[in-house]
Design a protein around this motif. Structure first.
Motif, PDB file in Angstrom:
ATOM      1  N   ASN A   1       0.828  -1.209   0.000  1.00 11.26           N
ATOM      2  CA  ASN A   1       0.000   0.000   0.000  1.00 11.26           C
ATOM      3  C   ASN A   1       0.859   1.254   0.000  1.00 11.26           C
ATOM      4  OD1 ASN A   1      -2.514  -1.232  -0.105  1.00 11.26           O
ATOM      5  ND2 ASN A   1      -2.656  -1.421   2.114  1.00 11.26           N
ATOM      6  N   ASP A   2       1.952   1.245   0.762  1.00 12.93           N
ATOM      7  CA  ASP A   2       2.857   2.393   0.793  1.00 12.93           C
ATOM      8  C   ASP A   2       3.485   2.624  -0.575  1.00 12.93           C
ATOM      9  OD1 ASP A   2       4.289   4.528   2.073  1.00 12.93           O
ATOM     10  OD2 ASP A   2       6.054   3.237   2.055  1.00 12.93           O
ATOM     11  N   LEU A   3       3.923   1.554  -1.230  1.00 10.53           N
ATOM     12  CA  LEU A   3       4.511   1.695  -2.565  1.00 10.53           C
ATOM     13  C   LEU A   3       3.475   2.200  -3.573  1.00 10.53           C
ATOM     14  CD1 LEU A   3       6.783  -1.463  -2.677  1.00 10.53           C
ATOM     15  CD2 LEU A   3       7.534   0.924  -2.586  1.00 10.53           C
ATOM     16  N   ALA A   4       2.232   1.716  -3.456  1.00 16.69           N
ATOM     17  CA  ALA A   4       1.171   2.189  -4.355  1.00 16.69           C
ATOM     18  C   ALA A   4       0.924   3.685  -4.159  1.00 16.69           C
ATOM     19  CB  ALA A   4      -0.120   1.392  -4.123  1.00 16.69           C
ATOM     20  N   PHE A   5       0.922   4.123  -2.900  1.00 13.64           N
ATOM     21  CA  PHE A   5       0.746   5.549  -2.610  1.00 13.64           C
ATOM     22  C   PHE A   5       1.902   6.363  -3.184  1.00 13.64           C
ATOM     23  CE2 PHE A   5       1.710   9.186   0.141  1.00 13.64           C
ATOM     24  CZ  PHE A   5       0.555   9.935  -0.058  1.00 13.64           C
ATOM     25  N   GLN A   6       3.124   5.873  -2.980  1.00 15.18           N
ATOM     26  CA  GLN A   6       4.283   6.590  -3.499  1.00 15.18           C
ATOM     27  C   GLN A   6       4.266   6.661  -5.019  1.00 15.18           C
ATOM     28  OE1 GLN A   6       8.118   5.876  -1.648  1.00 15.18           O
ATOM     29  NE2 GLN A   6       7.062   4.906   0.070  1.00 15.18           N
ATOM     30  N   LEU A   7       3.809   5.591  -5.673  1.00 14.75           N
ATOM     31  CA  LEU A   7       3.695   5.626  -7.131  1.00 14.75           C
ATOM     32  C   LEU A   7       2.672   6.673  -7.562  1.00 14.75           C
ATOM     33  CD1 LEU A   7       4.334   4.626  -9.957  1.00 14.75           C
ATOM     34  CD2 LEU A   7       2.647   2.807  -9.605  1.00 14.75           C
TER      35      LEU A   7
ATOM     36  N   LEU B   1       7.130   4.975 -17.152  1.00 15.07           N
ATOM     37  CA  LEU B   1       6.829   4.000 -16.106  1.00 15.07           C
ATOM     38  C   LEU B   1       8.068   3.234 -15.655  1.00 15.07           C
ATOM     39  CD1 LEU B   1       3.343   2.599 -17.167  1.00 15.07           C
ATOM     40  CD2 LEU B   1       3.887   4.167 -15.303  1.00 15.07           C
ATOM     41  N   LEU B   2       8.990   2.957 -16.572  1.00 17.36           N
ATOM     42  CA  LEU B   2      10.218   2.272 -16.173  1.00 17.36           C
ATOM     43  C   LEU B   2      10.998   3.129 -15.176  1.00 17.36           C
ATOM     44  CD1 LEU B   2      12.248  -0.023 -16.330  1.00 17.36           C
ATOM     45  CD2 LEU B   2      13.235   1.082 -18.343  1.00 17.36           C
ATOM     46  N   ALA B   3      11.085   4.419 -15.445  1.00 15.06           N
ATOM     47  CA  ALA B   3      11.778   5.322 -14.525  1.00 15.06           C
ATOM     48  C   ALA B   3      11.040   5.400 -13.187  1.00 15.06           C
ATOM     49  CB  ALA B   3      11.911   6.713 -15.137  1.00 15.06           C
ATOM     50  N   GLN B   4       9.707   5.380 -13.224  1.00 15.53           N
ATOM     51  CA  GLN B   4       8.922   5.371 -11.983  1.00 15.53           C
ATOM     52  C   GLN B   4       9.228   4.121 -11.174  1.00 15.53           C
ATOM     53  OE1 GLN B   4       7.135   7.817 -10.797  1.00 15.53           O
ATOM     54  NE2 GLN B   4       6.204   8.941 -12.461  1.00 15.53           N
ATOM     55  N   SER B   5       9.300   2.974 -11.847  1.00 13.97           N
ATOM     56  CA  SER B   5       9.555   1.722 -11.125  1.00 13.97           C
ATOM     57  C   SER B   5      10.974   1.689 -10.562  1.00 13.97           C
ATOM     58  CB  SER B   5       9.294   0.512 -12.019  1.00 13.97           C
ATOM     59  OG  SER B   5      10.222   0.457 -13.076  1.00 13.97           O
ATOM     60  N   LEU B   6      11.943   2.223 -11.287  1.00 13.25           N
ATOM     61  CA  LEU B   6      13.312   2.279 -10.781  1.00 13.25           C
ATOM     62  C   LEU B   6      13.414   3.225  -9.589  1.00 13.25           C
ATOM     63  CD1 LEU B   6      15.247   2.259 -14.162  1.00 13.25           C
ATOM     64  CD2 LEU B   6      15.008   0.380 -12.526  1.00 13.25           C
TER      65      LEU B   6
ATOM     66  N   LEU C   1      10.900   3.805  -7.465  1.00 12.64           N
ATOM     67  CA  LEU C   1      10.282   3.085  -6.349  1.00 12.64           C
ATOM     68  C   LEU C   1      11.207   2.016  -5.785  1.00 12.64           C
ATOM     69  CD1 LEU C   1       6.562   2.471  -7.380  1.00 12.64           C
ATOM     70  CD2 LEU C   1       7.419   3.901  -5.532  1.00 12.64           C
ATOM     71  N   ALA C   2      11.998   1.410  -6.642  1.00 12.40           N
ATOM     72  CA  ALA C   2      12.910   0.343  -6.201  1.00 12.40           C
ATOM     73  C   ALA C   2      13.964   0.852  -5.228  1.00 12.40           C
ATOM     74  CB  ALA C   2      13.575  -0.307  -7.411  1.00 12.40           C
ATOM     75  N   GLN C   3      14.145   2.145  -5.144  1.00 13.56           N
ATOM     76  CA  GLN C   3      15.131   2.729  -4.230  1.00 13.56           C
ATOM     77  C   GLN C   3      14.514   3.110  -2.884  1.00 13.56           C
ATOM     78  OE1 GLN C   3      16.849   6.003  -6.390  1.00 13.56           O
ATOM     79  NE2 GLN C   3      17.731   4.668  -7.938  1.00 13.56           N
ATOM     80  N   THR C   4      13.234   2.820  -2.699  1.00 14.71           N
ATOM     81  CA  THR C   4      12.522   3.183  -1.481  1.00 14.71           C
ATOM     82  C   THR C   4      12.847   2.212  -0.351  1.00 14.71           C
ATOM     83  OG1 THR C   4      10.690   4.037  -2.811  1.00 14.71           O
ATOM     84  CG2 THR C   4      10.221   3.566  -0.497  1.00 14.71           C
ATOM     85  N   PRO C   5      13.422   2.688   0.754  1.00 13.47           N
ATOM     86  CA  PRO C   5      13.691   1.791   1.881  1.00 13.47           C
ATOM     87  C   PRO C   5      12.381   1.265   2.480  1.00 13.47           C
ATOM     88  CG  PRO C   5      14.851   3.872   2.134  1.00 13.47           C
ATOM     89  CD  PRO C   5      13.889   4.041   1.013  1.00 13.47           C
TER      90      PRO C   5
ATOM     91  N   SER D   1      16.404  -1.046   0.493  1.00 13.54           N
ATOM     92  CA  SER D   1      15.540  -0.827  -0.661  1.00 13.54           C
ATOM     93  C   SER D   1      15.412  -2.119  -1.465  1.00 13.54           C
ATOM     94  CB  SER D   1      16.097   0.288  -1.533  1.00 13.54           C
ATOM     95  OG  SER D   1      17.405  -0.042  -1.955  1.00 13.54           O
ATOM     96  N   PRO D   2      14.316  -2.275  -2.192  1.00 11.82           N
ATOM     97  CA  PRO D   2      14.135  -3.489  -2.998  1.00 11.82           C
ATOM     98  C   PRO D   2      15.263  -3.726  -4.000  1.00 11.82           C
ATOM     99  CG  PRO D   2      12.054  -2.349  -2.804  1.00 11.82           C
ATOM    100  CD  PRO D   2      13.107  -1.439  -2.214  1.00 11.82           C
ATOM    101  N   ASP D   3      15.804  -2.658  -4.589  1.00 13.13           N
ATOM    102  CA  ASP D   3      16.885  -2.872  -5.551  1.00 13.13           C
ATOM    103  C   ASP D   3      18.122  -3.450  -4.875  1.00 13.13           C
ATOM    104  OD1 ASP D   3      17.501  -0.458  -4.262  1.00 13.13           O
ATOM    105  OD2 ASP D   3      18.101   0.580  -6.097  1.00 13.13           O
TER     106      ASP D   3
END
Length: 77
Positions: A19-25, A37-42, A44-48, A56-58
């Protein structure tokens, strides 16, 4: 790819993180509508995330692959 199933979560922590990631997106899309969208996903992947020990997921993905490779080398494969 494997088959997947959508079901109720067994972990409320996972649901909270999603839910937090969806809100941040949503915020990212509003503030940076021209970002692909690729840049958006990259981004988000840096979000702790607390769920993965505040990393972070990455970084967690890179660590998981490194650990897998180390185990394979140790097993002689």
């Amino acid at each position: 790819m494997q088959d997947s199933v959508i079901a109720k979560t067994a972990s409320r922590r996972v649901l909270g993180s999603l839910n937090d990631l969806a809100f941040q997106l949503q915020v990212g899309l509003q503030h940076f509508p021209d970002r692909p969208l690729l840049a958006q996903s990259l981004w988000l992947a840096q979000t702790p995330l607390k769920l993965i020990e505040h990393t972070s997921p990455d970084r967690a993905t890179l660590a998981a692959f490194a650990a897998r490779d180390a185990l394979r080398r140790a097993a002689g494969r």
